[in-house]
Design a protein around this motif. Structure first.
Motif, PDB file in Angstrom:
ATOM      1  N   GLN A   1     -42.684  -5.790  -8.040  1.00 49.93           N
ATOM      2  CA  GLN A   1     -41.747  -5.151  -8.980  1.00 49.93           C
ATOM      3  C   GLN A   1     -40.592  -6.095  -9.314  1.00 49.93           C
ATOM      4  OE1 GLN A   1     -41.977  -2.186 -10.464  1.00 49.93           O
ATOM      5  NE2 GLN A   1     -43.975  -2.018  -9.492  1.00 49.93           N
TER       6      GLN A   1
ATOM      7  N   ILE B   1     -44.693  -2.551   1.990  1.00 49.26           N
ATOM      8  CA  ILE B   1     -43.529  -2.290   1.133  1.00 49.26           C
ATOM      9  C   ILE B   1     -43.056  -3.591   0.496  1.00 49.26           C
ATOM     10  CG2 ILE B   1     -41.136  -1.460   1.108  1.00 49.26           C
ATOM     11  CD1 ILE B   1     -42.662   0.847   1.894  1.00 49.26           C
TER      12      ILE B   1
ATOM     13  N   HIS C   1     -45.375  -4.700  -2.364  1.00 51.58           N
ATOM     14  CA  HIS C   1     -45.229  -3.922  -3.593  1.00 51.58           C
ATOM     15  C   HIS C   1     -43.868  -4.129  -4.238  1.00 51.58           C
ATOM     16  CE1 HIS C   1     -48.869  -1.831  -2.204  1.00 51.58           C
ATOM     17  NE2 HIS C   1     -49.029  -1.528  -3.469  1.00 51.58           N
ATOM     18  N   TRP C   2     -42.824  -4.190  -3.428  1.00 53.11           N
ATOM     19  CA  TRP C   2     -41.497  -4.374  -4.021  1.00 53.11           C
ATOM     20  C   TRP C   2     -41.357  -5.774  -4.631  1.00 53.11           C
ATOM     21  CZ3 TRP C   2     -37.997  -2.677  -6.794  1.00 53.11           C
ATOM     22  CH2 TRP C   2     -36.809  -3.387  -6.965  1.00 53.11           C
TER      23      TRP C   2
END
Lengths: 209, 209
Positions: free
Chosen positions: A190, A183, A186-187
């Motif tokens: 972003q 997580i 991926h975050w």
């Protein structure tokens, strides 16, 4: 000449009590964390404990305050030595999220949850919560090298802290570290896009702010 | 002919006990939520309560299970009637996040936090937590109209649920709804970009999966 060592001893006693409070909360939970249990575990007499912290609430809020400050101080010292960019963003998000796991988070969770059903404790915690939120945000902005005056950046840094809190909660019952790493990766990608877009906007219009 | 009404009465009693458990946990906290308090509040005798739920743990886990299922059922009925895209993403994220506030979240938080310091309770909750996580993820994917086989989408949907949990925790001591709305708006925009990118990737290479 005796003043200094006495002060040192007093400070060391205080510190042992605060650390013992955090450990008791995390391991035994809210109800079992009494002044007596904390004092015994710290090896401090009841009298000396009450001299430092007259009430259970004094002891517990002081423990949260102290541990938050030590954590922030450590975070400042460990700011990654890389320029702002995707590697730094991932390193900062990863370290930030890890701060929301472990004993300090579990201890804070015990106190916060007790306060949810205890209006007097809630009143007492609100100024702490307000300060923790403000300082954690400022620290995250600095470590990310982010422009917090950009409204999208501001909200996404807040969301990162909210996400960290949610990931901390997911780690309370089971070891969630493998999923958490994915997580975070991926975050962070972003978030880095958001930070990069804000940098481009500012570069294109340096007088905008 | 007397069988049906008796079953109905029994079901209604069970339901009152489950709802009373959630309310007691959220308002009074973990320690104060005893079988006696729950039964009295529900207007059910101790004997009838023990017939339905032999132990406190039976009552509490059944209450969490039941409330989670009702919430999911309601969510399915309320799926926004708009095609996948930014409006739908924002509507879904907003509703999803709101599900992590209020009485059910506060009740679950009381139980989860107690389990953090109680290994036997933790063992009992792990299958529930596993099921809640799995069903909530599947539900979110369907409502977003997302392609969960895309690894970036999969992780960002997970992150959205973690964010929702963190926002729920932020709402426990104070009304955080104004800030939460802003976070939801910005997060949904970010998530929608990820969903849109995945749709383009699939359109460009429909045989990839």
């Amino acid at each position: 000449m005796t003043r200094e060592p006495k002060q040192d001893r007093s400070r060391a006693t205080r510190l042992r009590l605060l650390e013992s409070t955090i450990d008791c909360l995390a391991e035994l939970g809210w109800a079992a964390t009494t002044v007596g249990v904390v004092a015994e575990r710290a090896g401090v007499s009841r009298g000396a404990t009450q001299h430092h912290f007259p009430t259970r609430e004094d002891l517990i809020t002081a423990a949260l305050d102290f541990m938050f400050d030590s954590r922030m101080e450590r975070a400042r010292k460990e700011t990654p030595d890389v320029p702002p960019g995707s590697a730094r963003t991932e390193a900062v998000v990863s370290r930030l999220v890890e701060q929301y796991t472990g004993n300090l988070f579990n201890a804070a969770l015990q106190v916060w949850t007790a306060a949810a059903a205890d209006p007097a404790l809630r009143e007492r915690l609100l100024p702490l919560e307000e300060r923790f939120g403000r300082v954690a945000h400022k620290e995250a902005v600095e470590q990310l090298g982010a422009d917090d005056s950009d409204p999208v950046v501001h909200r996404m840094v807040q969301a990162t802290l909210d996400l960290a809190r949610g990931l901390g909660l997911a780690d309370v019952l089971t070891d969630d570290s493998a999923r958490r790493r994915e997580i975070v990766r991926h975050w962070a990608a972003q978030l880095d896009t958001v930070l990069e877009d804000a940098r481009s906007r500012r570069a294109a219009d340096p007088l905008a702010r």
